[in-house]
Design a protein around this motif. Structure first.
Motif, PDB file in Angstrom:
ATOM      1  N   LYS A   1      -4.938  -3.450  -1.515  1.00 34.52           N
ATOM      2  CA  LYS A   1      -4.260  -2.569  -2.480  1.00 34.52           C
ATOM      3  C   LYS A   1      -2.774  -2.461  -2.160  1.00 34.52           C
ATOM      4  O   LYS A   1      -1.921  -2.522  -3.060  1.00 34.52           O
ATOM      5  N   ILE A   2      -2.447  -2.346  -0.877  1.00 30.28           N
ATOM      6  CA  ILE A   2      -1.040  -2.279  -0.461  1.00 30.28           C
ATOM      7  C   ILE A   2      -0.333  -3.590  -0.787  1.00 30.28           C
ATOM      8  O   ILE A   2       0.807  -3.600  -1.290  1.00 30.28           O
ATOM      9  N   GLN A   3      -0.992  -4.679  -0.512  1.00 28.08           N
ATOM     10  CA  GLN A   3      -0.399  -5.996  -0.760  1.00 28.08           C
ATOM     11  C   GLN A   3      -0.139  -6.233  -2.245  1.00 28.08           C
ATOM     12  O   GLN A   3       0.856  -6.864  -2.630  1.00 28.08           O
ATOM     13  N   THR A   4      -1.019  -5.679  -3.091  1.00 28.71           N
ATOM     14  CA  THR A   4      -0.879  -5.889  -4.533  1.00 28.71           C
ATOM     15  C   THR A   4       0.150  -4.959  -5.153  1.00 28.71           C
ATOM     16  O   THR A   4       0.948  -5.376  -6.010  1.00 28.71           O
ATOM     17  N   ASP A   5       0.156  -3.683  -4.755  1.00 26.64           N
ATOM     18  CA  ASP A   5       0.940  -2.653  -5.450  1.00 26.64           C
ATOM     19  C   ASP A   5       2.315  -2.396  -4.866  1.00 26.64           C
ATOM     20  O   ASP A   5       3.151  -1.780  -5.522  1.00 26.64           O
TER      21      ASP A   5
END
Length: 523
Positions: A497-501
């Motif tokens: 989620k961190i990598q995407t957002d």
């Protein structure tokens, strides 16, 4: 009394004589003794009579003296009473004389008043006659003018009013045009003058905010006790406070790193208590951290109260006072939020006074303009802080002018009061001073907050702390809701989620901690 004494003396003498006679008769010298006794009795009686007379004279003399004393005292009392009566009679005569004079004055004034009333009545009758004569003359002159001009009085009045209106309108337009031109020439200059005078009258220090605190130690021996066996104490402290504790070779110092000032202060005070007490172990650490958090909450309320008292703001809702206190532990573009709000409040008060507005309302709006930047956890982050602050102010009964100034200071809503542009200008003045703000630090802090918010978006997450300048996200989950297998899966999901957002430099390590405790109490 004298006779009694004489009788007693005589009786005593008689007894003595009898005794003497008896003795004489016994001894055979009766005749000689009798004669001697008679002489002695005569002398005794004579002496007794003499003493009795003396006593009688003394008593009579004493009685006369007492009578004279009583008589003198009685005469003195009578003289005092006569004196008081004379004084009272004198006062009565004086008052009677004064009353007589007042009555005479009043009588004279009454006569003068009556004469003036008669004179006024006479003049009023004369004025009434002159007024009636004047009315008659005016009517006759109006009739003559109507005959000469061929117009009635109403028509002439209408024509005169129309001509006066046209003239007045032309003159007013010319005056208005000249006034507007003069105002345009001087308005900008006057506005600059007011702003400059306001800035000069409010001098504050530049705000400095960082993300680390240094905890000083008496000796380096304490560092080992803080770390604990296999690092259990320092892990417990980091887990309870969400602050990264850096123990390095720096002599007699430990560095506390966290973007959240409240957490950093809780960690600092907790460490101080633990080091002072000497008992450092995980259970004690959790207890001290909870007590310190409660103390910080109380201190936040006290800071809010002191701030509103210093600025002379009254009647603020307790929840708004808490929000003001929380500003001390928040920053905006690297500028301490409480210091910034106090400065804006003072600037607003001075500028409102210069413009003839209410300085108290302006101060109130200036202090509360950024309360939306210290929201509770229940509030959605997507709401702009100006709108959020306006909603809070409306909820807690602030005036419309204050609410509009809070909501419009970043142009989210339309300004409808004169206080709103003042708050906007003063906010810009406070943030525009050299060194007041740092854009880079604010974006960094926002990135750390976003990291924590992503973790809170997953079920079972109890606490989330961004540490090591955002290079690590430490997540504490509830053991009842998240199993060991789920914890590993949760760590992967959060990292994805961190990598995407998010956009960030380097990499972010996601650590999920699941702890199981079994607690029983022996009684």
């Amino acid at each position: 009394m004298d006779n009694t004494i004489i009788i007693v003396v005589a009786a005593v003498v008689g007894l003595a004589i009898g005794f003497v006679i008896a003795k004489m008769m016994e001894k055979g010298k009766a005749s000689k003794t009798i004669s001697n006794a008679k002489k002695e009795v005569a002398d005794i009686i004579k002496q007794a009579n003499k003493e009795g007379e003396n006593i009688k004279k003394d008593k009579i003399f004493q009685a006369k003296e007492r009578f004279l004393e009583l008589k003198a005292e009685h005469e003195k009392v009578i003289i005092n009473k006569d004196k008081k009566i004379a004084e009272a009679e004198k006062r009565t005569r004086d008052k009677e004389s004064q009353i007589s004079n007042e009555l005479a004055k009043n009588k004279k004034l009454n006569e003068q008043l009556q004469s003036q009333i008669k004179e006024v009545s006479h003049k009023s009758e004369i004025l009434d006659k002159k007024y009636s004569e004047t009315e008659k003359l005016h009517k006759s002159q109006v009739q003559q003018l109507e005959v000469i001009s061929g117009l009635s009085a109403e028509d002439a009045k209408s024509q005169l009013l129309e001509s006066l209106k046209e003239t007045a309108k032309t003159d007013a337009m010319a005056y208005l045009q000249s006034t507007l031109e003069e105002t345009k020439l001087t308005a900008q200059q006057e506005a600059r003058k007011i702003v400059i005078n306001t800035i000069q009258r409010i001098g504050t220090e530049e705000a400095v905010e960082n993300c680390v605190s240094v905890f000083n130690l008496e000796s380096d021996d304490v560092k080992g006790r803080i770390i604990g066996r296999e690092g259990r104490n320092i892990r417990a402290l980091e887990s309870a406070t969400g602050v990264e504790i850096i123990v390095d070779d720096t002599p007699e110092a430990i560095i506390l790193s966290c973007f959240d000032s409240v957490r950093r202060e809780v960690a600092r005070l907790s460490l101080h208590r633990l080091v002072t007490d000497g008992r450092i172990h995980p259970a004690r650490i959790e207890e001290i951290v909870k007590k310190t958090e409660k103390q910080i909450n109380e201190e936040i309320v006290e800071i809010g109260k002191r701030t509103v008292i210093d600025l002379g703001i009254h009647g603020l809702h307790p929840e708004l006072i808490k929000a003001v206190g929380r500003m001390k532990y928040r920053s905006s573009y690297g500028q301490n939020l409480l210091q910034h709000s106090r400065e804006v409040a003072k600037l607003c008060g001075v500028m409102a006074a210069e413009l003839g507005l209410n300085p108290k309302i302006a101060k109130r709006a200036g202090l509360l303009h950024d309360i939306g930047k210290v929201p509770n956890s229940e509030v959605e982050v997507e709401t702009p802080h100006a709108i959020l602050g306006m909603q809070w102010a409306q909820k807690y009964g602030e005036k419309k002018e204050v609410c509009n100034a809070i909501g419009a200071h970043h142009d989210e809503i339309e300004m409808n009061t004169l206080i709103s542009p003042i708050v906007q200008v003063c906010d810009a003045i406070s943030g525009a001073r050299p060194g007041a703000r740092r854009q880079v630090l604010d974006s960094y802090i926002q990135r750390l907050k976003d990291l924590e918010d992503i973790a809170f978006g997953f079920n079972g997450v109890q606490k989330a702390y961004a540490i090591q300048a955002g290079r690590e996200l430490r997540v504490i989950v509830e053991s009842e809701k998240v199993s060991d297998d789920k914890a590993a899966e949760l760590s992967f999901e959060i990292s994805q989620k961190i990598q995407t957002d998010m956009t960030y430099p380097g990499q972010v390590k996601v650590t999920v901690i699941r702890e199981t405790r079994s607690v029983n109490v022996a009684k």
